[in-house]
Design a protein around this motif. Structure first.
Motif: not given
Ligand SMILES: *Cc1c(COP(=O)(O)O)cnc(C)c1O
Length: 758
Positions: A4-9, A78-80, A82-86, A105-110
């Motif tokens: 289920e891990l979805t990661i946007y890059i 998309r974050l809501d 469950g996806a992550l965003w880098i 929590p899933r937005l992986l930026t400062p």
């Protein structure tokens, strides 16, 4: 779970100055073979969209066309879900900081706050790290001060924008050019100039989630691209001197995401901090290869899903260029039409970052209700001029002045000579200081007479200049003869002895030696000009090989004992910089010591040349008059006289050029151009150093033109006849107004030429 891990890059540009998106995808694929990786791009020209590790590509409209609020809400949903965003695009990271002020929590930026703490150039967050920030100044300083900063730092300076991109500006013309390019590209006037640090480039990459430092790695660049980007490197553990403070900083900033801390290690093994990028670097996968997978650490930290480990014991990585198949759903687009002048500058990035910067600028100035956000609160310091300039101007009658016209500033001129003379205090330790005014810099008789009255000698580079000095009242014993062509029109030389002759070659030294022996040449001092080692020069005798040095030694041994022996060197500190000049001076003293030791001749006269900028000499920054005497006395105990040969240091402020406005062109959007009746023919140094420009305001006071967007064009029908590019035309400026270009008393005067006058 992992399925289920979805990661946007985002940030998939993959040219020679790549973004990290592809590297992040490769690293994550390694750690999470079944995760769904979605590449985000804003241009189908970024080749990274074809990288096979992406399960899908989410291609957006270019930044200029994108509906930003809609894009923001799409990301949010998309974050809501469950996806992550880098993100690996600096500007996107800044924008996301605005869109998600409280993070996600899933937005992986400062966050916005942490970004402020790592802003260039001060990087407030760096406190505690064992590294310093290289000296920098904002371009809000006046041009005059910016030029001084460049001289102080030997013209080894970088012009940097707020986000990204830095340009070496090794001359004033390059600086002016790139200031314009960068400020319009990045939509801000707020740039800064930073001193270059010579050394090896290193980086610390880190990965953190919600203030917890998850992992970090220390990389040393081992091979570079043409742009200085990493091509190969080694990845090592980070020393505890850095990790301990870093852990605290990350906690204080509550940092989330990747980061790269770019540093230089100088020759003394000290670290200098250049940049703190709020994302993983493009070489991120290089670290993964060596067993330190930082994107995986980030995803694991954010989700708790264990990443597949690596057992690599390697420490080095390199890049190769490889071909990949193009995705069938994103076929290649045709090349843009080759229109004229299509060669863009290096900042042309297909991912449209520049357009995005302009978009963000426009949006924020619109929301601030500003009609024209162009100068966004930027105020350049005024180009203050010395008060004597204004006094001199006030005594000039402009009513019938035919322009363009050279203006002589008598008060300023006396003051310059007085100040320069006062630098030579009474003899120290039996060493006298002689100043010889360089005639070629400006042979105006008023300056030569002031030089004579101020106790100066005259420095000539031709017999004709010697003749002129004598006509102005100098005795031949007060003249120093220099340069490569002393014997051109030799018949003009006086019969009586000169003070000093410095030969430019060994041949010349041998000829003059015979001239002295047979009585045809008379001088108190005979010396040689040394070619500066390590700094390119066409003048003087080269000494950097044992053979050449030996030839010199043999010739010096033959100098008659009836004359004193001297050494001359000249390297313009206005070009090579102050630090470099002072370094050169010390190195010359050592060469002189060797010459004394090998020839058995004592150096009685040391001539340190000219080439100083007015402030640098008056403020004693180069050839420090007191200090030089002490240094010379310590190193060369036989020296009785130190000669300096200032030219522009004294002459530059003493004259100005008055020009009148022929026509003003005002364009919609606020751009203005003025055609002047002066030109680069009367101002040939217009691009070498700043000229402060004065105009009369409505109350009849002389005021400097402020910095702005107007251009002042010369009267010549020549594309490059532009006399000022970064000024603001006063609002009430009109045809017939006189502008006074100051600081034009040195080579602007002596090298001006008649052109376009029939
Ligand atoms: C031109 C010259 C100078 C003066 O240089 P400035 O840049 O005007 O100060 C001094 N010495 C020599 C030998 C020169 O040729």
């Amino acid at each position: 779970m992992e399925k289920e891990l979805t990661i946007y890059i985002s940030g998939l540009y993959s040219g020679t100055n790549p973004q990290p998106g592809v590297g992040i995808a490769r690293s994550l694929r390694h750690a999470y073979p079944n995760a769904k990786l979605i590449g985000v791009e804003y241009s189908n020209r970024c080749s990274g969209i074809h990288w096979p590790d992406f399960d899908e590509i989410w291609l957006q409209r270019p930044w200029t066309e994108l509906n930003l609020p809609l894009h923001a809400s799409e990301i949010m949903s998309r974050l809501d879900d469950g996806a992550l965003w880098i993100s690996s695009i600096d500007l996107e990271i800044m924008w996301l900081g605005e869109v998600f002020p409280d993070g996600h929590p899933r937005l992986l930026t400062p966050s916005r706050e942490s970004l402020l703490q790592v802003g260039k150039p001060a990087i407030p967050a760096h406190r505690g790290l064992p590294m310093r920030i290289p000296e920098f100044v904002t371009t809000e300083l006046s041009d005059w001060e910016l030029h001084a900063f460049c001289r102080k730092n030997d013209w080894k300076v970088w012009l940097k924008g707020p986000y990204y991109e830095a340009v070496r500006t090794a001359s004033w013309a390059t600086f002016e050019h790139f200031r314009k390019v960068l400020s319009s590209a990045w939509a801000t006037e707020k740039l800064f100039l930073q001193a270059h640090v010579t050394g090896y480039e290193e980086s610390v990459m880190l990965s953190a989630y919600d203030g917890e430092l998850l992992d970090c790695v220390h990389m040393r660049k081992r091979d570079l691209t043409e742009l200085g980007k990493t091509w190969a490197g080694d990845a090592l553990p980070v020393a505890k001197e850095i990790v301990y403070p870093l852990r605290k900083i990350i906690r204080d900033l509550k940092w989330t995401g990747g980061a790269e801390i770019e540093m230089v290690r100088d020759v003394e093994d000290k670290l200098w901090l250049l940049e703190w990028n709020p994302r993983f670097p493009a070489w991120v996968h290089g670290s993964t290869i060596t067993g330190r997978n930082l994107p995986a650490a980030l995803v694991e930290g954010a989700t708790g899903i264990t990443a597949a480990g690596s057992s690599s014991r390697l420490t080095e990585f390199t890049r190769v260029v490889i071909e990949v198949p193009v995705r069938s759903d994103f076929p290649l687009s045709p090349l843009p039409e080759p229109f004229a002048n299509a060669v863009g500058h290096s900042m042309k990035h297909p991912s449209g970052l520049i357009e995005f910067a302009q978009r963000l600028r426009d949006d924020s100035s619109a929301s601030n209700g500003k009609a024209n956000g162009h100068l966004n609160d930027f105020t350049a310091a005024s180009e203050a001029v010395p008060t004597s300039y204004v006094e001199d101007l006030n005594s000039i009658d402009f009513t019938n002045l035919a322009t363009p016209s050279n203006l002589f500033f008598p008060l300023t001129a006396s003051e310059m000579f007085r100040k320069a003379a006062s630098l030579c205090h009474a003899d120290v330790a039996g060493v006298s200081r002689t100043q010889a005014y360089s005639i070629k810099t400006n042979p105006d008789e008023r300056l030569l007479r002031l030089a004579l009255e101020s106790g100066f000698f005259a420095e000539a580079i031709s017999p004709l200049e010697v003749k002129k000095a004598i006509r102005c009242g100098f005795r031949s014993e007060q003249i120093v003869l220099n340069g490569p062509a002393k014997w051109w029109r030799r018949e003009e030389l006086p019969e009586t002895p000169l003070h000093a002759i410095f030969c430019d070659s060994v041949n010349e030294l041998e000829d003059v030696t015979s001239g002295i022996e047979n009585g045809t040449i008379k001088t108190a001092i005979l010396g040689v000009r040394l070619r500066t080692p390590n700094i390119v020069s066409r003048f003087g005798i080269p000494i950097d090989s044992p053979e050449l040095f030996d030839t010199l030694i043999q010739a010096v041994r033959k100098i008659p004992r009836s004359v004193a022996f001297g050494i001359h060197f000249h390297m313009a500190s206005s070009n090579v910089g102050i630090r470099q000049w002072n370094h050169l001076f010390r190195s010359m003293l050592r060469w002189c010591g060797s010459i004394e030791a090998l020839t058995g001749r004592v150096i009685e006269c040391l001539d340190i040349g000219g080439g100083w900028y007015p402030e640098d000499m008056i403020e004693n920054k180069v050839g420090d008059f007191g200090n030089a005497v002490t240094l010379v006395a310590e190193n060369l105990s036989g020296v009785k006289e130190i000669i300096s040969e200032p030219g522009k240091a004294i002459a530059q402020p003493t004259m100005a050029l008055a020009m009148s406005v022929l026509e003003i062109r005002r364009y919609s959007g606020g751009m203005t151009e003025a055609i002047m009746d002066g030109s680069i023919a009367e101002l040939p140094m217009y691009s070498f150093h700043p000229h402060r420009i004065l105009s009369l305001n409505t109350s009849g006071e002389w005021r400097p033109l402020e910095r702005g967007d107007s251009m002042l064009f010369g009267r010549l029908c020549m594309e490059h006849d532009i006399v000022a590019t970064n000024v603001e035309l006063p609002e009430n400026a009109k045809q017939g107004d006189v502008f006074v270009f100051c600081d034009a008393g040195a080579y602007d005067r002596s090298m001006s030429y008649v052109f376009g006058c029939g």
